[in-house]
Motif scaffolding. Sequence first.
Motif, PDB file in Angstrom:
ATOM      1  N   GLU A 102      -3.117 -25.643  66.941  1.00  0.00           N
ATOM      2  CA  GLU A 102      -3.479 -24.894  68.140  1.00  0.00           C
ATOM      3  C   GLU A 102      -3.130 -25.721  69.365  1.00  0.00           C
ATOM      4  OE1 GLU A 102      -8.097 -26.146  68.758  1.00  0.00           O
ATOM      5  OE2 GLU A 102      -7.702 -24.537  67.331  1.00  0.00           O
ATOM      6  N   GLY A 103      -2.793 -25.039  70.429  1.00  0.00           N
ATOM      7  CA  GLY A 103      -2.511 -25.719  71.681  1.00  0.00           C
ATOM      8  C   GLY A 103      -1.017 -25.888  71.938  1.00  0.00           C
ATOM      9  N   ALA A 104      -0.710 -26.300  73.160  1.00  0.00           N
ATOM     10  CA  ALA A 104       0.678 -26.392  73.605  1.00  0.00           C
ATOM     11  C   ALA A 104       1.474 -27.431  72.816  1.00  0.00           C
ATOM     12  CB  ALA A 104       0.720 -26.708  75.095  1.00  0.00           C
ATOM     13  N   VAL A 105       0.870 -28.567  72.491  1.00  0.00           N
ATOM     14  CA  VAL A 105       1.585 -29.592  71.722  1.00  0.00           C
ATOM     15  C   VAL A 105       1.937 -29.055  70.342  1.00  0.00           C
ATOM     16  CG1 VAL A 105       1.405 -31.874  70.637  1.00  0.00           C
ATOM     17  CG2 VAL A 105       0.619 -31.552  72.998  1.00  0.00           C
ATOM     18  N   SER A 106       0.982 -28.469  69.676  1.00  0.00           N
ATOM     19  CA  SER A 106       1.222 -27.913  68.346  1.00  0.00           C
ATOM     20  C   SER A 106       2.261 -26.797  68.390  1.00  0.00           C
ATOM     21  CB  SER A 106      -0.077 -27.375  67.744  1.00  0.00           C
ATOM     22  OG  SER A 106      -0.930 -28.445  67.412  1.00  0.00           O
ATOM     23  N   ASP A 107       2.179 -25.943  69.395  1.00  0.00           N
ATOM     24  CA  ASP A 107       3.146 -24.856  69.522  1.00  0.00           C
ATOM     25  C   ASP A 107       4.557 -25.388  69.734  1.00  0.00           C
ATOM     26  OD1 ASP A 107       1.025 -23.105  69.251  1.00  0.00           O
ATOM     27  OD2 ASP A 107       0.949 -22.569  71.389  1.00  0.00           O
ATOM     28  N   ALA A 108       4.703 -26.388  70.610  1.00  0.00           N
ATOM     29  CA  ALA A 108       6.027 -26.958  70.885  1.00  0.00           C
ATOM     30  C   ALA A 108       6.590 -27.662  69.651  1.00  0.00           C
ATOM     31  CB  ALA A 108       5.952 -27.922  72.069  1.00  0.00           C
ATOM     32  N   LEU A 109       5.747 -28.409  68.944  1.00  0.00           N
ATOM     33  CA  LEU A 109       6.210 -29.081  67.719  1.00  0.00           C
ATOM     34  C   LEU A 109       6.602 -28.072  66.644  1.00  0.00           C
ATOM     35  CD1 LEU A 109       3.941 -32.209  67.232  1.00  0.00           C
ATOM     36  CD2 LEU A 109       6.433 -32.146  67.224  1.00  0.00           C
ATOM     37  N   ALA A 110       5.820 -27.031  66.500  1.00  0.00           N
ATOM     38  CA  ALA A 110       6.151 -25.991  65.516  1.00  0.00           C
ATOM     39  C   ALA A 110       7.497 -25.367  65.860  1.00  0.00           C
ATOM     40  CB  ALA A 110       5.059 -24.937  65.472  1.00  0.00           C
ATOM     41  N   GLY A 111       7.746 -25.160  67.142  1.00  0.00           N
ATOM     42  CA  GLY A 111       9.036 -24.616  67.561  1.00  0.00           C
ATOM     43  C   GLY A 111      10.187 -25.528  67.209  1.00  0.00           C
ATOM     44  N   LEU A 112      10.018 -26.824  67.440  1.00  0.00           N
ATOM     45  CA  LEU A 112      11.074 -27.787  67.095  1.00  0.00           C
ATOM     46  C   LEU A 112      11.300 -27.842  65.587  1.00  0.00           C
ATOM     47  CD1 LEU A 112      10.275 -30.663  69.605  1.00  0.00           C
ATOM     48  CD2 LEU A 112      12.322 -29.211  69.581  1.00  0.00           C
ATOM     49  N   LYS A 113      10.221 -27.758  64.823  1.00  0.00           N
ATOM     50  CA  LYS A 113      10.354 -27.768  63.367  1.00  0.00           C
ATOM     51  C   LYS A 113      11.065 -26.514  62.857  1.00  0.00           C
ATOM     52  CE  LYS A 113       6.462 -30.789  62.288  1.00  0.00           C
ATOM     53  NZ  LYS A 113       5.371 -31.038  61.347  1.00  0.00           N
ATOM     54  N   THR A 114      10.955 -25.422  63.596  1.00  0.00           N
ATOM     55  CA  THR A 114      11.679 -24.198  63.247  1.00  0.00           C
ATOM     56  C   THR A 114      13.159 -24.333  63.596  1.00  0.00           C
ATOM     57  OG1 THR A 114       9.699 -22.851  63.559  1.00  0.00           O
ATOM     58  CG2 THR A 114      11.806 -21.712  63.681  1.00  0.00           C
ATOM     59  N   ILE A 115      13.441 -24.933  64.733  1.00  0.00           N
ATOM     60  CA  ILE A 115      14.828 -25.127  65.170  1.00  0.00           C
ATOM     61  C   ILE A 115      15.555 -26.102  64.248  1.00  0.00           C
ATOM     62  CG2 ILE A 115      16.267 -26.079  67.036  1.00  0.00           C
ATOM     63  CD1 ILE A 115      13.956 -25.053  68.951  1.00  0.00           C
ATOM     64  N   ALA A 116      14.863 -27.152  63.818  1.00  0.00           N
ATOM     65  CA  ALA A 116      15.473 -28.182  62.974  1.00  0.00           C
ATOM     66  C   ALA A 116      14.584 -28.438  61.763  1.00  0.00           C
ATOM     67  CB  ALA A 116      15.685 -29.468  63.773  1.00  0.00           C
ATOM     68  N   PRO A 117      14.569 -27.497  60.806  1.00  0.00           N
ATOM     69  CA  PRO A 117      13.727 -27.685  59.617  1.00  0.00           C
ATOM     70  C   PRO A 117      14.204 -28.872  58.784  1.00  0.00           C
ATOM     71  CG  PRO A 117      15.120 -25.745  59.374  1.00  0.00           C
ATOM     72  CD  PRO A 117      15.332 -26.257  60.762  1.00  0.00           C
ATOM     73  N   SER A 118      13.298 -29.414  58.022  1.00  0.00           N
ATOM     74  CA  SER A 118      13.593 -30.575  57.187  1.00  0.00           C
ATOM     75  C   SER A 118      14.770 -30.298  56.251  1.00  0.00           C
ATOM     76  CB  SER A 118      12.353 -30.946  56.366  1.00  0.00           C
ATOM     77  OG  SER A 118      12.605 -32.077  55.572  1.00  0.00           O
ATOM     78  N   VAL A 119      15.738 -31.206  56.267  1.00  0.00           N
ATOM     79  CA  VAL A 119      16.903 -31.110  55.385  1.00  0.00           C
ATOM     80  C   VAL A 119      16.639 -32.007  54.179  1.00  0.00           C
ATOM     81  CG1 VAL A 119      19.382 -31.509  55.162  1.00  0.00           C
ATOM     82  CG2 VAL A 119      18.454 -30.638  57.314  1.00  0.00           C
ATOM     83  N   THR A 120      16.713 -31.450  53.015  1.00  0.00           N
ATOM     84  CA  THR A 120      16.462 -32.175  51.773  1.00  0.00           C
ATOM     85  C   THR A 120      17.398 -33.367  51.645  1.00  0.00           C
ATOM     86  OG1 THR A 120      15.794 -30.105  50.750  1.00  0.00           O
ATOM     87  CG2 THR A 120      16.330 -31.927  49.267  1.00  0.00           C
ATOM     88  N   LEU A 121      16.866 -34.473  51.190  1.00  0.00           N
ATOM     89  CA  LEU A 121      17.654 -35.677  50.963  1.00  0.00           C
ATOM     90  C   LEU A 121      18.853 -35.345  50.079  1.00  0.00           C
ATOM     91  CD1 LEU A 121      17.729 -38.747  51.466  1.00  0.00           C
ATOM     92  CD2 LEU A 121      16.462 -39.019  49.339  1.00  0.00           C
ATOM     93  N   GLY A 122      20.034 -35.711  50.531  1.00  0.00           N
ATOM     94  CA  GLY A 122      21.253 -35.464  49.773  1.00  0.00           C
ATOM     95  C   GLY A 122      21.962 -34.182  50.135  1.00  0.00           C
ATOM     96  N   ALA A 123      21.292 -33.293  50.850  1.00  0.00           N
ATOM     97  CA  ALA A 123      21.936 -32.044  51.276  1.00  0.00           C
ATOM     98  C   ALA A 123      22.861 -32.344  52.449  1.00  0.00           C
ATOM     99  CB  ALA A 123      20.887 -31.019  51.685  1.00  0.00           C
ATOM    100  N   MET A 124      23.956 -31.646  52.517  1.00  0.00           N
ATOM    101  CA  MET A 124      24.938 -31.908  53.568  1.00  0.00           C
ATOM    102  C   MET A 124      24.973 -30.774  54.588  1.00  0.00           C
ATOM    103  SD  MET A 124      26.078 -34.864  52.982  1.00  0.00           S
ATOM    104  CE  MET A 124      27.482 -34.958  54.083  1.00  0.00           C
ATOM    105  N   SER A 125      23.828 -30.279  54.979  1.00  0.00           N
ATOM    106  CA  SER A 125      23.796 -29.194  55.951  1.00  0.00           C
ATOM    107  C   SER A 125      23.642 -29.759  57.357  1.00  0.00           C
ATOM    108  CB  SER A 125      22.660 -28.229  55.615  1.00  0.00           C
ATOM    109  OG  SER A 125      21.435 -28.906  55.602  1.00  0.00           O
ATOM    110  N   THR A 126      23.903 -28.921  58.347  1.00  0.00           N
ATOM    111  CA  THR A 126      23.733 -29.329  59.731  1.00  0.00           C
ATOM    112  C   THR A 126      22.319 -28.975  60.188  1.00  0.00           C
ATOM    113  OG1 THR A 126      24.610 -27.220  60.507  1.00  0.00           O
ATOM    114  CG2 THR A 126      26.185 -29.035  60.275  1.00  0.00           C
ATOM    115  N   THR A 127      21.965 -29.487  61.336  1.00  0.00           N
ATOM    116  CA  THR A 127      20.626 -29.257  61.870  1.00  0.00           C
ATOM    117  C   THR A 127      20.735 -28.573  63.227  1.00  0.00           C
ATOM    118  OG1 THR A 127      20.483 -31.297  63.151  1.00  0.00           O
ATOM    119  CG2 THR A 127      19.922 -31.449  60.803  1.00  0.00           C
ATOM    120  N   GLY A 128      19.609 -28.168  63.758  1.00  0.00           N
ATOM    121  CA  GLY A 128      19.574 -27.597  65.096  1.00  0.00           C
ATOM    122  C   GLY A 128      19.435 -28.646  66.186  1.00  0.00           C
ATOM    123  N   ILE A 129      19.377 -29.902  65.779  1.00  0.00           N
ATOM    124  CA  ILE A 129      19.248 -30.982  66.757  1.00  0.00           C
ATOM    125  C   ILE A 129      20.507 -31.016  67.623  1.00  0.00           C
ATOM    126  CG2 ILE A 129      19.093 -33.486  67.044  1.00  0.00           C
ATOM    127  CD1 ILE A 129      17.405 -33.501  64.436  1.00  0.00           C
TER     128      ILE A 129
END
Length: 107
Positions: free
Chosen positions: A49-76
């Motif tokens: 809850e709150g602005a910090v949590s909302d902003a972090l959740a948004g960043l995690k949506t833009i650049a979701p965790s890439v599994t170790l060894g996967a060769m995909s691109t990110t939203g970073i």
Amino acid sequence: MSCSGFNDTATIIVNADAGVRDGRMAAQEQQGWYRLATRVLDGVPIRGEGAVSDALAGLKTIAPSVTLGAMSTTGIGSAEWYTGQDALSAACADAGSELAVESFTGG
């Protein structure tokens, strides 16, 4: 805790970007660092809850965790990423915690 946790993600990105900008790193290596940054970001706690949590959740949506060894691109590095990072920076400042990075590459 969420704001200071994001600092490690931002530090990885800043140093990878500096390596590419200075010609010491190829884009392929930068993308590897970005994939690592997504995994670090995934471990940053969100209170839910709150602005910090909302902003972090948004960043995690833009650049979701890439599994170790996967060769995909990110939203970073995308426009959405920088907009989300600006939102997190403002939310963290409002909460009394400034974002910071440690730039250590390039001499």
